[in-house]
Design an enzyme around this catalytic site. Structure first.
Site, PDB file in Angstrom:
ATOM      1  N   ASN A  20       0.857  -1.194   0.000  1.00 59.49           N
ATOM      2  CA  ASN A  20       0.000   0.000   0.000  1.00 59.49           C
ATOM      3  C   ASN A  20       0.888   1.237   0.000  1.00 59.49           C
ATOM      4  OD1 ASN A  20       0.591   0.783   2.845  1.00 59.49           O
ATOM      5  ND2 ASN A  20      -0.318  -1.238   3.208  1.00 59.49           N
ATOM      6  N   ASP A  63      -4.732  -6.548   5.088  1.00 61.56           N
ATOM      7  CA  ASP A  63      -5.810  -7.364   5.666  1.00 61.56           C
ATOM      8  C   ASP A  63      -5.839  -8.742   5.012  1.00 61.56           C
ATOM      9  OD1 ASP A  63      -6.840  -5.446   7.456  1.00 61.56           O
ATOM     10  OD2 ASP A  63      -7.716  -4.364   5.759  1.00 61.56           O
ATOM     11  N   LYS A  87       8.493 -17.226 -10.683  1.00 61.26           N
ATOM     12  CA  LYS A  87       7.709 -16.136 -11.272  1.00 61.26           C
ATOM     13  C   LYS A  87       6.516 -16.722 -12.030  1.00 61.26           C
ATOM     14  CE  LYS A  87       8.139 -12.310 -14.433  1.00 61.26           C
ATOM     15  NZ  LYS A  87       8.676 -12.060 -15.746  1.00 61.26           N
ATOM     16  N   PHE A  90      -4.647   2.955  14.806  1.00 64.40           N
ATOM     17  CA  PHE A  90      -4.984   3.962  13.804  1.00 64.40           C
ATOM     18  C   PHE A  90      -6.175   3.453  13.007  1.00 64.40           C
ATOM     19  CE2 PHE A  90      -2.209   7.680  12.941  1.00 64.40           C
ATOM     20  CZ  PHE A  90      -1.408   7.586  14.061  1.00 64.40           C
ATOM     21  N   LYS A 117     -13.714   0.374  15.686  1.00 64.52           N
ATOM     22  CA  LYS A 117     -12.395  -0.289  15.742  1.00 64.52           C
ATOM     23  C   LYS A 117     -11.819  -0.237  17.153  1.00 64.52           C
ATOM     24  CE  LYS A 117     -10.906  -0.104  11.010  1.00 64.52           C
ATOM     25  NZ  LYS A 117     -10.475   0.724   9.918  1.00 64.52           N
ATOM     26  N   LYS A 174     -11.099  -3.775  18.905  1.00 63.10           N
ATOM     27  CA  LYS A 174      -9.688  -4.147  19.046  1.00 63.10           C
ATOM     28  C   LYS A 174      -9.146  -3.830  20.444  1.00 63.10           C
ATOM     29  CE  LYS A 174      -9.050  -3.723  14.056  1.00 63.10           C
ATOM     30  NZ  LYS A 174      -8.077  -3.651  12.973  1.00 63.10           N
TER      31      LYS A 174
HETATM   32  O1  PMT Z   1       2.876   6.147   6.518  1.00 56.41           O
HETATM   33  P1  PMT Z   1       2.243   7.430   6.033  1.00 56.41           P
HETATM   34  O2  PMT Z   1       2.439   7.618   4.542  1.00 56.41           O
HETATM   35  O3  PMT Z   1       2.687   8.627   6.829  1.00 56.41           O
HETATM   36  O4  PMT Z   1       0.665   7.300   6.212  1.00 56.41           O
HETATM   37  C1  PMT Z   1       0.107   7.259   7.484  1.00 56.41           C
HETATM   38  C2  PMT Z   1      -1.077   6.274   7.538  1.00 56.41           C
HETATM   39  C3  PMT Z   1      -2.207   6.791   6.676  1.00 56.41           C
HETATM   40  C4  PMT Z   1      -0.643   4.881   7.075  1.00 56.41           C
HETATM   41  C5  PMT Z   1      -1.502   6.219   9.063  1.00 56.41           C
HETATM   42  O5  PMT Z   1      -1.900   7.500   9.469  1.00 56.41           O
HETATM   43  C6  PMT Z   1      -2.628   5.229   9.269  1.00 56.41           C
HETATM   44  O6  PMT Z   1      -3.811   5.536   9.150  1.00 56.41           O
HETATM   45  N1  PMT Z   1      -2.255   3.956   9.624  1.00 56.41           N
HETATM   46  C7  PMT Z   1      -3.217   2.838   9.756  1.00 56.41           C
HETATM   47  C8  PMT Z   1      -3.573   2.297   8.401  1.00 56.41           C
HETATM   48  C9  PMT Z   1      -4.486   1.090   8.498  1.00 56.41           C
HETATM   49  O7  PMT Z   1      -4.085   0.018   8.213  1.00 56.41           O
HETATM   50  O8  PMT Z   1      -5.693   1.359   8.982  1.00 56.41           O
HETATM   51  P2  PMT Z   1      -6.861   0.261   9.135  1.00 56.41           P
HETATM   52  O9  PMT Z   1      -8.037   1.093   9.446  1.00 56.41           O
HETATM   53  O10 PMT Z   1      -6.891  -0.635   7.964  1.00 56.41           O
HETATM   54  O11 PMT Z   1      -6.410  -0.587  10.385  1.00 56.41           O
HETATM   55  C10 PMT Z   1      -6.784  -0.257  11.722  1.00 56.41           C
HETATM   56  C11 PMT Z   1      -5.677  -0.569  12.695  1.00 56.41           C
HETATM   57  O12 PMT Z   1      -5.471  -1.988  12.734  1.00 56.41           O
HETATM   58  C12 PMT Z   1      -4.344   0.041  12.386  1.00 56.41           C
HETATM   59  O13 PMT Z   1      -3.748   0.465  13.593  1.00 56.41           O
HETATM   60  C13 PMT Z   1      -3.557  -1.106  11.780  1.00 56.41           C
HETATM   61  O14 PMT Z   1      -2.154  -0.962  12.040  1.00 56.41           O
HETATM   62  C14 PMT Z   1      -4.125  -2.304  12.487  1.00 56.41           C
HETATM   63  N2  PMT Z   1      -4.098  -3.563  11.720  1.00 56.41           N
HETATM   64  C15 PMT Z   1      -4.770  -3.713  10.560  1.00 56.41           C
HETATM   65  C16 PMT Z   1      -4.741  -4.929   9.907  1.00 56.41           C
HETATM   66  C17 PMT Z   1      -4.005  -5.984  10.456  1.00 56.41           C
HETATM   67  N3  PMT Z   1      -3.907  -7.157   9.843  1.00 56.41           N
HETATM   68  N4  PMT Z   1      -3.321  -5.798  11.589  1.00 56.41           N
HETATM   69  C18 PMT Z   1      -3.363  -4.609  12.234  1.00 56.41           C
HETATM   70  O15 PMT Z   1      -2.736  -4.446  13.281  1.00 56.41           O
END
Ligand code: PMT
Length: 406
Positions: A209, A278, A288, A322, A336, A340
């Site tokens: 991403n 995810d 490949k 986040f 969330k 979580k």
């Molecule tokens: O890195 P930058 O370019 O500065 O950008 C910052 C950012 C946009 C990446 C950051 O501000 C941000 O939003 N990070 C979280 C991105 C994300 O994956 O969000 P989510 O809503 O999909 O996930 C929610 C939370 O679960 C996040 O804390 C994520 O780290 C966590 N997660 C998600 C999936 C997974 N398999 N494991 C996780 O721990």
């Protein structure tokens, strides 16, 4: 913040030593009492008389030049200093301090010092990136030194690259910030995830991403400025990690899970700013994938949700997640937070101008279980991170106060 403070300014021998005159002048202009120590090599680039004139204090070069029988100079300076600034710091001076070598006035004073140390490196880019120098800087940061990262630009050696001494204003600001910041996170261990994960499909292709790592790196830096012991677990990033903070590199969500879990028990605060996949390819091909047909179907399977896993086994850690959303931001973020088991969730509407992935700015809202703690305007990621870490520090303090009252 500098008025009445005693700053020892260590100057080591690189072309950027001439900029130490401006730094010295700015520090004294702001009211600091500046004592300069120069290495012999530094005197080849700028004269001690310049620094003596600007600091209005004797300049120290030779450890054995003990002109006052009442004191031992290097101990006296180390004890008197509120802070020691090394600018410019060469690879050699950094190496000596990291390895406990005391063979001149500057290195001897540094080993005798118990005050904060700010280091502004300046050197050729290949020296700056040499594993030995990186290792030494990491060691010093782990021991609490603050680094003012060099800038990118024309280097004296002809390269246009990273390694140029940070601007004097930036260095003086870092000194002033350090002295003005209460060390609210001293003794706390903070674990930050940053960047995007990589989920491999075959040896040359992967799903990832747009995360640059900037948000996570800014949080790590803000935590360090508040005195925390910081570790970053980072996936793929395009931003340069802050020098001198412990950095663990991973690729996939699974590896991130492993590295985070290994450090979870020792952590007081965990901040999950990484953009974690995810889903990952169900099958990872050893060779490949060859073209065949017009359509290729890929099957994906869910990855482990790291944040949820941490939430479910949480003990005393403050857990900050986040949420990257594009609609119903408040609703989804709070959902969330609950699912979580987070203490805080930081939402960013990644479809908004100036927010989210890649840029230097963000627009965040911080929630706890009761609802919105703070809705911040468009800020630099550094400013947003600073605000977030202050909120986390206040929560830690509140927990401490509550346990004293019981
Ligand atoms: O890195 P930058 O370019 O500065 O950008 C910052 C950012 C946009 C990446 C950051 O501000 C941000 O939003 N990070 C979280 C991105 C994300 O994956 O969000 P989510 O809503 O999909 O996930 C929610 C939370 O679960 C996040 O804390 C994520 O780290 C966590 N997660 C998600 C999936 C997974 N398999 N494991 C996780 O721990």
């Amino acid at each position: 913040m500098l008025r009445g403070k005693t700053i020892v300014l260590g100057i080591s021998g690189g072309i950027a030593a001439y900029k130490a005159a401006t730094i010295c002048s700015k520090l004294t202009g702001a009211g600091a009492n500046v004592h300069v120590i120069m290495t012999t090599s530094a005197t080849k680039f700028i004269t001690p008389l310049t620094l003596q004139t600007l600091s209005k204090n004797e300049v120290h070069i030779d450890t054995f030049d003990e002109n006052n029988p009442q004191v031992v100079n290097h101990i006296n300076l180390a004890d008197a200093a509120d802070l020691i600034l090394i600018a410019p710091a060469t690879a050699n001076t950094i190496g000596k301090l990291a390895n406990g070598i005391a063979d001149d006035m500057l290195s001897t004073t540094l080993l005798a010092a118990t005050c904060p140390i700010v280091i502004a490196p300046a050197m050729n880019v290949h020296m700056y990136e040499h594993p030995a120098v990186v290792h030494n800087m990491n060691l010093l940061a782990e021991r609490g030194a603050l680094f003012v990262d060099p800038g990118t630009g024309q280097l004296a050696c002809g390269y246009v690259a990273k390694g140029r001494l940070a601007e004097p204003e930036e260095i003086v600001d870092a000194v002033s910030n350090w002295l003005s910041k209460p060390q609210l996170l001293a003794g706390q261990s903070v674990l930050v995830t940053a960047g995007g994960t990589i989920e491999r499909l075959d040896p040359v292709r992967y799903l990832t991403n747009d995360s640059s790592g900037k948000m996570g790196f800014a949080i790590a830096e803000a935590a360090r400025l508040l005195g925390a012991d910081v570790t970053i677990v980072a996936g793929r990033t395009s931003a340069t990690p802050p020098s001198g903070i412990r950095l663990v590199r991973v690729e996939s969500a699974e590896q991130m899970l492993e590295e985070v879990l290994a450090r979870y028990e020792q952590a007081n605060v965990v901040i999950k700013a990484a953009a974690v996949a995810d889903y990952r390819p169900l099958q990872r091909y050893g060779q490949k994938i060859k073209k065949s047909g017009d359509i290729l179907h890929l099957e994906l399977e869910r990855t482990t949700d790291i944040l949820q896993t941490l939430g479910e086994s949480k003990q005393d850690q403050i857990l900050v997640g986040f949420a990257a959303e594009t609609e119903h931001v408040d609703e989804y973020a709070l959902d969330k937070l609950k699912r979580k088991h987070c203490d805080f969730i930081v939402a960013n509407d990644v479809s908004a101008e100036g927010a989210g992935f890649n840029g230097d700015t963000n627009i965040i809202t911080i929630y706890n279980k009761q609802g919105i703690v703070e809705r911040l305007p468009l800020l630099s990621k550094a400013q947003a991170a600073e605000r977030l870490m202050n909120i986390v520090a206040a929560r830690l303090q509140q927990i401490k106060d509550d346990s004293h009252d019981r």
